[in-house]
Design an enzyme around this catalytic site. Structure first.
Site, PDB file in Angstrom:
ATOM      1  N   LYS A  81       0.858  -1.190   0.000  1.00 45.81           N
ATOM      2  CA  LYS A  81       0.000   0.000   0.000  1.00 45.81           C
ATOM      3  C   LYS A  81       0.893   1.238   0.000  1.00 45.81           C
ATOM      4  O   LYS A  81       1.940   1.265   0.675  1.00 45.81           O
ATOM      5  CB  LYS A  81      -0.863  -0.046   1.251  1.00 45.81           C
ATOM      6  CG  LYS A  81      -1.935   1.026   1.341  1.00 45.81           C
ATOM      7  CD  LYS A  81      -2.751   0.803   2.612  1.00 45.81           C
ATOM      8  CE  LYS A  81      -3.943   1.739   2.676  1.00 45.81           C
ATOM      9  NZ  LYS A  81      -4.708   1.543   3.919  1.00 45.81           N
ATOM     10  N   SER A 156      -9.447   1.296   2.994  1.00 50.92           N
ATOM     11  CA  SER A 156      -8.632   2.086   2.095  1.00 50.92           C
ATOM     12  C   SER A 156      -7.515   1.297   1.406  1.00 50.92           C
ATOM     13  O   SER A 156      -6.867   1.833   0.501  1.00 50.92           O
ATOM     14  CB  SER A 156      -8.007   3.259   2.845  1.00 50.92           C
ATOM     15  OG  SER A 156      -7.248   2.806   3.923  1.00 50.92           O
ATOM     16  N   SER A 180      -9.470  -1.026   7.204  1.00 54.43           N
ATOM     17  CA  SER A 180      -8.907  -0.838   5.873  1.00 54.43           C
ATOM     18  C   SER A 180      -8.177  -2.002   5.249  1.00 54.43           C
ATOM     19  O   SER A 180      -7.863  -1.939   4.058  1.00 54.43           O
ATOM     20  CB  SER A 180      -7.994   0.387   5.869  1.00 54.43           C
ATOM     21  OG  SER A 180      -8.789   1.537   6.032  1.00 54.43           O
TER      22      SER A 180
END
Lengths: 488, 101
Positions: A81, A156, A180
């Site tokens: 990420k 996310s 997330s």
């Protein structure tokens, strides 16, 4: 290059690499080719580090040939990420304010994976600064769900979940502040683990909410997640919120028998409002777990309805403090020709931050400001204590809790972007864990109208081994996690 | 029981200045109902009696993590300066902090 290279799990790839039947270079090239073929549709990656990846793969192959210092992750391609710092590789948090930021150092988790010989292939899209549940808040582009490109991958860590589902790398590192990792894992039919707060170092993680943030593995199987957690877990003197708690052998723990373990079903998590297909998949999962020898009984987490406001209030406050550093002075975007320093801050942050980021940090400062601090921030911290106590009392009666990940399967792009509050409500099952610091594992448990359904196993602090054990037993009995999205 | 909470455009502009984010008037207008709805939602916490409940601060178990004050390599100056948007040699250049007035 065999046709099935992209479908190997870490466990399978490791066996083939050690036997000399495939090379890390082949595996890495297959992952990069897969990105070339599918990422114009999925849009999981912000940056692909091709040259660096191929070089790391060559080094991994030398290590494998020598037979010295080979680990279960040596030669395995993965992505992270884009909030995790990677030296020399652009790290953006999917924000314009860091669009050209190149970290001068690696996060601890990156150093550990490099030491193990894993091969970093790129940085994955996310909601800007982790603020979002759909990946639509990325300042660059929205990632698509590989199971249905009109739908969101969740957020996310949407890019990370989509990449693993699309076979663009064998695992990913995501980050979970309030669901997330788990929510996109559930939406994309992959496994995602939010470890106990303090299990994995946050050094090098660009902070969102410092008392909630947790880096964790995402992969196609529970076994693979255990292998990644083994490498990244542990005390780090550079992150003083990591514990000296010993790291067990998670891979060995997978084989422990689950018969007799007690699962609590929190009654507040199973009320009206869940999509029928999601409820059905969860009920079927419960029957499977009972068949495996676990005993299920109802428990109560009485303050559940307050978890969302507690989470968001504290999140906004901590985020507003953490994002104060983005001011155009030492790194990142700087507004040109500022007349004075206040003008520099105002214009840099006006132009560099997206709408959701602005909303959240404004609310954060407001709830911390004089006259409101006690009523909002302090109040939320008091109710947080009650949330923690709810979990403690529940865990006195059971070894883990079983819960849904989201009331629905993946929604359509644009469906919730008009109303910020409606987007927040989709987090209802995943936000209580971070204020309490407890670990939670999200894994595939079925489909509803052709879209993946995830379930959550929540545990006491430091009980990742138990969660992985239960998840692994479940995956021996089911094959949801082996299904592949219709991408080609 | 709880009054509907309104954050008007002027308050929005004040909040934006607190976090040093320049916002335009039409943004302040657009944010007003959204932020009002969110703050209103937070008032749900008033239902909970927390008079005997301490605030959760650090997760239990961690106290005063210290280390010896020893000099060790941190970051090469060139690496640190590489990301600075506005430099003058080894200095970070910023616009005036204090004005003449």
């Amino acid at each position: 290059m065999g046709p099935d290279l992209i479908n190997l799990t870490i466990e399978e790839a490791h066996a083939l690499l050690v036997a000399g039947k495939i090379s890390s270079l082949e595996l890495t090239q297959a992952a990069l080719e897969r990105i070339r073929q599918t990422d114009s549709q999925v849009r999981a990656y912000v940056t692909v580090a091709e040259e660096q990846a191929l070089e790391q793969a060559r080094q991994a192959d030398e290590r494998l040939r020598s037979g010295r210092n080979v680990t279960p992750l040596t030669g395995i391609p993965f992505g992270v990420k884009d909030c995790i710092s990677t030296r020399g590789i652009r790290t953006t948090c999917s924000s314009r304010i860091l669009e050209n930021y190149i970290p001068p150092y690696d996060a601890t988790v990156i150093e550990r994976l490099a030491a193990a010989g894993a091969v970093l292939i790129g940085k994955q899209n996310m909601d800007e600064f982790g603020m979002g549940s759909s990946c639509e808040n990325s300042a660059f582009f929205a990632t698509r769900n590989p199971w249905n490109l009109e739908r969101v991958p969740g957020g996310s860590s949407g890019g990370s979940a989509a990449a693993v589902a699309a076979r663009q790398g064998l695992f990913a590192l995501g980050e979970d502040t309030g669901g997330s990792i788990r929510m996109p894992a559930g939406f994309c039919n992959v496994v995602g683990l939010k470890p106990t707060y303090g299990r994995v170092s946050r050094y090098g993680l660009i902070a969102l909410a410092s008392s909630f943030d947790c880096i964790g593995p995402m992969a196609r199987t529970v076994t693979d997640c255990a292998a990644v957690l083994q490498v990244i877990a542990g005390h780090d003197p550079r992150d003083s919120t990591t514990w000296n708690e010993p790291v067990p052998d998670y891979t060995a723990a997978l084989k422990q028998p689950v018969r007799g373990l007690r699962l609590g079903i929190p009654k507040e998590y199973f009320v009206a409002g869940m999509e029928a297909g999601v409820e059905k998949a969860l009920q079927e999962a419960m029957r499977t777990l009972e068949k495996l020898g676990l005993t299920l009984h109802e428990v109560s987490l009485p303050h559940t309805k307050y978890a969302l406001p507690v989470y968001y209030l504290i999140l906004f406050a901590e985020a507003s403090a953490n994002l104060a550093r983005f001011d155009g002075v030492r790194f990142g975007y700087a507004a040109p020709q500022a007349s004075d320093v206040i003008d520099l801050y105002l214009r840099t942050r006006r132009d560099g931050f997206g709408k959701e980021v602005k909303r959240r940090i404004m609310l954060g400062a407001y709830t911390l400001s004089a006259g409101y601090y006690d009523a909002y921030y302090l109040k939320a911290q008091r109710v947080r204590t009650l949330l923690r106590q709810d979990f403690e009392k529940a865990f006195a009666q059971c070894d883990a809790l079983l819960a849904p990940v989201c009331p629905t399967t993946a929604f359509r792009l644009g469906e919730k972007t008009g109303d910020p509050l409606s987007m927040y409500l989709s987090d209802i099952y995943v936000v209580a864990t971070n204020p309490a610091g407890v670990p939670a594992l999200s894994l595939p448990c079925g489909f509803s109208a052709d879209m993946p359904v995830g379930m959550q196993l929540i545990g006491r602090h430091w009980s990742e081994a138990v969660l992985l054990q239960i998840g692994h037993a479940y995956q021996q009995e089911t094959d949801w996690h082996l299904r592949q999205p219709p991408l080609d | 029981m709880t009054a509907h909470f309104q954050i008007d455009a002027a308050t929005v502009r004040h909040m934006a200045f607190l976090v040093r984010v320049g916002i335009r008037d039409e943004e302040a207008e657009a944010f007003s109902p959204q932020l009002s709805a969110i703050i209103d939602y937070f008032n749900l916490l008033n239902e909970v009696d927390t008079s005997q409940v301490p605030p959760a601060t650090q997760l239990p178990g961690l106290r005063n993590i210290l280390r010896p004050d020893e000099v060790a390599p941190s970051m090469a100056r060139a690496d640190f300066l590489a990301n600075v948007p506005c430099r003058e040699g080894k200095f970070v250049r910023v616009p005036a902090v204090l004005s003449e007035e």
